[in-house]
Design a protein around this motif. Structure first.
Motif, PDB file in Angstrom:
ATOM      1  N   ILE A  29       0.859  -1.076  -0.115  1.00 34.26           N
ATOM      2  CA  ILE A  29       0.081  -0.085  -0.007  1.00 34.26           C
ATOM      3  C   ILE A  29       1.034   1.205   0.074  1.00 34.26           C
ATOM      4  CG2 ILE A  29      -1.759   1.381   1.121  1.00 34.26           C
ATOM      5  CD1 ILE A  29      -2.674  -1.267   2.559  1.00 34.26           C
ATOM      6  N   TYR A  30       0.735   2.186  -1.165  1.00 30.89           N
ATOM      7  CA  TYR A  30       1.479   3.261  -1.345  1.00 30.89           C
ATOM      8  C   TYR A  30       0.567   4.468  -0.680  1.00 30.89           C
ATOM      9  CZ  TYR A  30       4.881   0.460  -3.652  1.00 30.89           C
ATOM     10  OH  TYR A  30       5.905  -0.060  -3.894  1.00 30.89           O
ATOM     11  N   GLN A  31       0.891   5.168   0.255  1.00 26.50           N
ATOM     12  CA  GLN A  31       0.139   6.439   0.604  1.00 26.50           C
ATOM     13  C   GLN A  31       0.667   7.759   0.022  1.00 26.50           C
ATOM     14  OE1 GLN A  31       1.609   5.124   4.492  1.00 26.50           O
ATOM     15  NE2 GLN A  31      -0.493   5.424   5.468  1.00 26.50           N
ATOM     16  N   ARG A  41      -6.224  15.499  -0.249  1.00 27.50           N
ATOM     17  CA  ARG A  41      -7.120  14.555  -0.807  1.00 27.50           C
ATOM     18  C   ARG A  41      -6.458  12.978  -0.667  1.00 27.50           C
ATOM     19  NH1 ARG A  41     -11.771  14.670  -3.273  1.00 27.50           N
ATOM     20  NH2 ARG A  41     -11.246  16.858  -3.724  1.00 27.50           N
ATOM     21  N   ILE A  42      -7.436  12.234  -0.027  1.00 26.70           N
ATOM     22  CA  ILE A  42      -7.194  10.816   0.304  1.00 26.70           C
ATOM     23  C   ILE A  42      -6.859  10.056  -1.025  1.00 26.70           C
ATOM     24  CG2 ILE A  42      -7.741   8.539   1.034  1.00 26.70           C
ATOM     25  CD1 ILE A  42      -9.347  10.260   3.137  1.00 26.70           C
ATOM     26  N   ALA A  43      -5.418   9.672  -1.220  1.00 25.40           N
ATOM     27  CA  ALA A  43      -5.046   8.838  -2.571  1.00 25.40           C
ATOM     28  C   ALA A  43      -4.120   7.872  -2.323  1.00 25.40           C
ATOM     29  CB  ALA A  43      -4.758   9.897  -3.583  1.00 25.40           C
ATOM     30  N   GLY A  44      -3.806   7.152  -3.284  1.00 25.50           N
ATOM     31  CA  GLY A  44      -2.869   6.198  -3.253  1.00 25.50           C
ATOM     32  C   GLY A  44      -2.720   5.083  -4.112  1.00 25.50           C
ATOM     33  N   ASN A  72      -2.949  10.231   4.781  1.00 28.65           N
ATOM     34  CA  ASN A  72      -2.239   8.941   4.289  1.00 28.65           C
ATOM     35  C   ASN A  72      -2.749   7.856   5.501  1.00 28.65           C
ATOM     36  OD1 ASN A  72      -0.954   9.887   2.309  1.00 28.65           O
ATOM     37  ND2 ASN A  72       0.988  10.625   3.621  1.00 28.65           N
ATOM     38  N   GLU A  73      -3.093   8.433   6.710  1.00 33.79           N
ATOM     39  CA  GLU A  73      -3.803   7.389   7.750  1.00 33.79           C
ATOM     40  C   GLU A  73      -4.808   6.997   7.248  1.00 33.79           C
ATOM     41  OE1 GLU A  73      -5.112   7.307  12.426  1.00 33.79           O
ATOM     42  OE2 GLU A  73      -3.385   8.724  11.795  1.00 33.79           O
ATOM     43  N   LEU A  74      -5.991   7.865   6.808  1.00 35.04           N
ATOM     44  CA  LEU A  74      -7.122   7.198   6.507  1.00 35.04           C
ATOM     45  C   LEU A  74      -7.015   6.473   5.123  1.00 35.04           C
ATOM     46  CD1 LEU A  74      -9.362  10.564   6.825  1.00 35.04           C
ATOM     47  CD2 LEU A  74      -9.706   8.213   8.062  1.00 35.04           C
ATOM     48  N   MET A  75      -6.059   6.669   4.193  1.00 31.49           N
ATOM     49  CA  MET A  75      -5.853   6.188   2.836  1.00 31.49           C
ATOM     50  C   MET A  75      -5.493   4.700   3.425  1.00 31.49           C
ATOM     51  SD  MET A  75      -3.479   4.766   1.032  1.00 31.49           S
ATOM     52  CE  MET A  75      -3.853   3.930  -0.593  1.00 31.49           C
ATOM     53  N   LEU A  76      -4.586   4.546   4.352  1.00 28.84           N
ATOM     54  CA  LEU A  76      -4.171   3.085   4.783  1.00 28.84           C
ATOM     55  C   LEU A  76      -5.511   2.287   5.371  1.00 28.84           C
ATOM     56  CD1 LEU A  76      -1.754   1.296   5.340  1.00 28.84           C
ATOM     57  CD2 LEU A  76      -1.444   2.289   7.570  1.00 28.84           C
ATOM     58  N   LYS A  77      -6.109   2.891   6.036  1.00 30.73           N
ATOM     59  CA  LYS A  77      -7.301   2.193   6.639  1.00 30.73           C
ATOM     60  C   LYS A  77      -8.057   1.651   5.692  1.00 30.73           C
ATOM     61  CE  LYS A  77      -6.940   4.161  11.322  1.00 30.73           C
ATOM     62  NZ  LYS A  77      -6.168   3.151  12.016  1.00 30.73           N
ATOM     63  N   LYS A  78      -8.565   2.763   4.489  1.00 31.22           N
ATOM     64  CA  LYS A  78      -9.359   2.251   3.540  1.00 31.22           C
ATOM     65  C   LYS A  78      -8.936   1.304   2.738  1.00 31.22           C
ATOM     66  CE  LYS A  78     -11.760   6.715   3.548  1.00 31.22           C
ATOM     67  NZ  LYS A  78     -13.197   6.355   3.610  1.00 31.22           N
ATOM     68  N   ALA A  79      -7.461   1.445   2.486  1.00 28.77           N
ATOM     69  CA  ALA A  79      -6.805   0.348   1.465  1.00 28.77           C
ATOM     70  C   ALA A  79      -7.122  -1.191   2.156  1.00 28.77           C
ATOM     71  CB  ALA A  79      -5.399   0.816   1.461  1.00 28.77           C
TER      72      ALA A  79
END
Length: 91
Positions: A29-31, A41-44, A72-79
């Motif tokens: 997973i790349y944040q 914006r949440i992206a990755g 980045n923290e939210l992106m990790l959780k969503k991923a």
């Protein structure tokens, strides 16, 4: 020189950030939060190796937050949730 480059639109090219991936259940997973109007914006992207081939899924969410670290923290959780729900069918 700086005055004239600003006046005529000369800018330095932005150096790409090197993002260290987070490994989760065989996926990387790349944040990569995107700066947008003073917010992020949440992206990755999510990648996984299949033999000699690396598959990649990129995403950009509609969510925006005040700091890059929060995005980045939210992106990790969503991923991670996406991987738990979809597994290899992400690709």
């Amino acid at each position: 020189m700086g005055f004239f480059s600003k006046l005529f639109g000369g800018t330095k090219a932005a150096e790409p950030k090197i993002v260290e991936p987070v490994e989760y259940k065989g996926f990387l997973i790349y944040q990569e939060a995107l700066a947008e109007g003073g917010q992020y914006r949440i992206a990755g992207r999510i990648t996984k190796q299949f033999g000699d081939e690396t598959k990649e899924h990129r995403f950009i969410r509609s969510d925006v937050v005040g700091s890059e670290s929060d995005a980045n923290e939210l992106m990790l959780k969503k991923a991670q949730m996406f991987i738990d729900q979809m597994g290899d069918s992400i690709f």
